[in-house]
Design a protein around this motif. Sequence first.
Motif, PDB file in Angstrom:
ATOM      1  N   THR A  55       0.804  -0.935   0.206  1.00  0.00           N
ATOM      2  CA  THR A  55      -0.076  -0.103   0.047  1.00  0.00           C
ATOM      3  C   THR A  55       0.802   1.417  -0.013  1.00  0.00           C
ATOM      4  O   THR A  55       1.614   1.307   0.896  1.00  0.00           O
ATOM      5  N   HIS A  72       1.992   5.389  -1.147  1.00  0.00           N
ATOM      6  CA  HIS A  72       1.602   7.006  -1.676  1.00  0.00           C
ATOM      7  C   HIS A  72       1.481   7.021  -2.937  1.00  0.00           C
ATOM      8  O   HIS A  72       2.297   6.368  -3.587  1.00  0.00           O
ATOM      9  N   ASP A  73       0.358   7.664  -3.407  1.00  0.00           N
ATOM     10  CA  ASP A  73       0.080   7.641  -4.948  1.00  0.00           C
ATOM     11  C   ASP A  73       0.879   9.131  -5.381  1.00  0.00           C
ATOM     12  O   ASP A  73       0.370  10.127  -5.425  1.00  0.00           O
ATOM     13  N   ARG A  74       2.305   8.824  -5.592  1.00  0.00           N
ATOM     14  CA  ARG A  74       3.067  10.042  -6.046  1.00  0.00           C
ATOM     15  C   ARG A  74       4.190   9.645  -7.207  1.00  0.00           C
ATOM     16  O   ARG A  74       4.397   8.359  -7.530  1.00  0.00           O
ATOM     17  N   GLN A  98      -1.898  -2.452 -10.359  1.00  0.00           N
ATOM     18  CA  GLN A  98      -2.246  -1.137  -9.362  1.00  0.00           C
ATOM     19  C   GLN A  98      -3.706  -0.951  -9.287  1.00  0.00           C
ATOM     20  O   GLN A  98      -4.295  -0.937 -10.173  1.00  0.00           O
ATOM     21  N   ALA A 135      -6.791   1.359  -6.753  1.00  0.00           N
ATOM     22  CA  ALA A 135      -6.938   2.532  -5.901  1.00  0.00           C
ATOM     23  C   ALA A 135      -7.439   1.888  -4.646  1.00  0.00           C
ATOM     24  O   ALA A 135      -7.761   0.656  -4.577  1.00  0.00           O
ATOM     25  N   GLU A 156      -8.368   7.025  -1.868  1.00  0.00           N
ATOM     26  CA  GLU A 156      -8.219   6.471  -3.399  1.00  0.00           C
ATOM     27  C   GLU A 156      -7.319   7.765  -4.032  1.00  0.00           C
ATOM     28  O   GLU A 156      -6.294   7.386  -4.876  1.00  0.00           O
ATOM     29  N   ASP A 157      -7.474   8.914  -3.594  1.00  0.00           N
ATOM     30  CA  ASP A 157      -6.607  10.014  -4.234  1.00  0.00           C
ATOM     31  C   ASP A 157      -5.009   9.926  -3.802  1.00  0.00           C
ATOM     32  O   ASP A 157      -4.259  10.186  -4.290  1.00  0.00           O
ATOM     33  N   GLN A 158      -4.759   9.602  -2.450  1.00  0.00           N
ATOM     34  CA  GLN A 158      -3.601   9.632  -1.955  1.00  0.00           C
ATOM     35  C   GLN A 158      -2.985   8.068  -1.882  1.00  0.00           C
ATOM     36  O   GLN A 158      -1.677   8.204  -1.890  1.00  0.00           O
ATOM     37  N   GLN A 159      -3.698   6.968  -1.871  1.00  0.00           N
ATOM     38  CA  GLN A 159      -2.867   5.684  -1.817  1.00  0.00           C
ATOM     39  C   GLN A 159      -3.382   4.763  -2.967  1.00  0.00           C
ATOM     40  O   GLN A 159      -4.356   5.028  -3.375  1.00  0.00           O
ATOM     41  N   LYS A 160      -2.594   3.974  -3.075  1.00  0.00           N
ATOM     42  CA  LYS A 160      -2.708   2.921  -4.186  1.00  0.00           C
ATOM     43  C   LYS A 160      -2.233   1.428  -3.416  1.00  0.00           C
ATOM     44  O   LYS A 160      -1.249   1.523  -2.840  1.00  0.00           O
ATOM     45  N   HIS A 180       7.914   4.869   0.831  1.00  0.00           N
ATOM     46  CA  HIS A 180       6.630   5.104  -0.028  1.00  0.00           C
ATOM     47  C   HIS A 180       5.419   4.361   0.635  1.00  0.00           C
ATOM     48  O   HIS A 180       4.379   4.553   0.076  1.00  0.00           O
TER      49      HIS A 180
END
Length: 437
Positions: A359, A361-363, A386, A388, A393-397, A423
Motif C-alpha cells: 500500500t 503513496h500515490d506519487r 495497481q 486504488a 483513493e486520491d492518496q493511496q494505491k 513510499h
Amino acid sequence: MAEALRVGIAGLGTVGAAVVRIMAAKAGEFTRQCGRDLVVTAISARDRTKDRGADLSGAKWFDDPVSLAKSGDIDVFVELIGGDSGPAHDCVKAALEAGRHVVTANKALLAKHGVALAEIAESKGVLLNYEAAVAGGIPVIKTMREAMAGNSVTRVFGILNGTCNYILTRMEAEGLSFQDCLKDAQRLGYAEADPTFDIEGHDTAHKLSILTSLAFGTKIAADDIYMEGISNISQADIRAAGELGYRIKLLGVAQKTESGIEQRVHPTMVPTASVIAQVHGVTNAVAIETDIVGELLLSGPGAGGNATASAVLGDIADIAKSSPGFQHGPVFGRPAKELRPYKKAQMRTHAGGYFIRLTVHDRVGVFAAVAKRMADNSISLESIVQHAVGANEDQQKTVILVTHETTEAAVRKAVDGITKDGHLTDKPQVIRIERAG
Ligand code: HSE
C-alpha cells in the motif's frame, strides 16, 4: 473367540466421547471385524456424571490417569487428554513402560517426545499408534508408515488444520470477518483449547513434524519449523489472490532441497485450478510426492469428534487384531534408533514465486522505485497490478506484484529496501506461492 481387548481411556472430551459412543453403538461390528470384543474397562475423566451417550457404568474410574495407565485392568491405553507434557506425557510413558499398547491423538506430545516414546514402545514390543494425531480421519500415518516402503519422498505438503481451512474458506466465500469464522469453528468443536495454536500455525507445525519424520526418516524437529499463521490475512489478500488465479491456504510443507530439509508452515497461494485449492472447510488434504508412486493426494475430514474418533478406533482395532507376542512394526516406519538427525535448510534459501501486496503513496516515482528494488535483487516479475484503495483513493494505491521463481533472501531484501524508501503507508504483505497440481 479370543479374550476381549480391555481398553482404558483417559480424557472424554469431544473425541473421547465420540469414541465411547461409537464403540457402544457398533460393538457387534467391532467384534466381527476383530474376532474379539472391545470393552472399555477403565476411564479417567474430569466429570463422572456427564452423559456421553454410552453406558460406562461397568468401567472402573480413575482420578489419576497415570494410575489408569499402569493398571492391570487394561491391554490398551488411549490418551485423549492433550498437551505436550504434564499428565498426557506422564501417562503415555507409564503405559508404555508397563507394556501396554498406546493409542493417542496427541500431536503436540509426539512432536516433542515422539522419538523417546517410540524407543520405549519398541523396546517393550508394544504398539504406539497415533493415526488421529495428523489430519483427523485421513489415514495418512498408515499410508506413509506401511504402504510406501521403498519410496523416496521429495515433498509432503498439506492442509493440516481444519480450523484454519474453515476460516479461510468462509472468509473467501462469504466475506466474513476472521473473528466471526473463528467463533463458529470453536462452537463446532474444531479448534484447540487455545485457538492460537490453530491460527498461528503451531497445530499444523506439530502435525508436519510427524509427517517429516515419516517422509525422510529423520528425528522429529518441531522446534525447527518456519511458522506464520493466518491472523494477518485480510479480505484484500483473499480478493487479490482470486483476481490473480490463486486461493490462500495455510499449508505445512516439508521438502528435500540441496541444502537440507525445509519445514515450513505459512499462508500459501495455490493455483485456483489445483486439486488442493478445492479442499474446503474443515477438510484436510495431504499430498505426498515420491520417486516410485508419483503423487498421492489424500483428503477427508481433518477435525471434529467423529472423524478423529474414526482414526482412534482404527488404531484400537489394529491392536485387537494383532496376535499376542507378535513383533510390531516401528513407530515412525523405521526403528527409532535409526532415525537420522534432521538437517535443516535455511528459510532464506527457499526458492519459489511470491505475491507481494504494497500500500503506497500515490506519487511520482513510486512504481519506478518498487520496480528498481526488484531488479536490484534480480527478481523477475510475472505481473504487476495497481489498484486504488477505498476512500483514500486520491492518496493511496495498492501495488500487487507476483514474482517468477526467486529466493526468500532476495524478496526480503527487496521488501526491506522498499520499506526504507518511505513510499509505503501500511505494512507490506508477502505470501509465498506453492507449486501444486
Ligand atoms: N484443531 C485441530 C484442527 C483439530 O482444527 O484441525 C484436529 O487436530
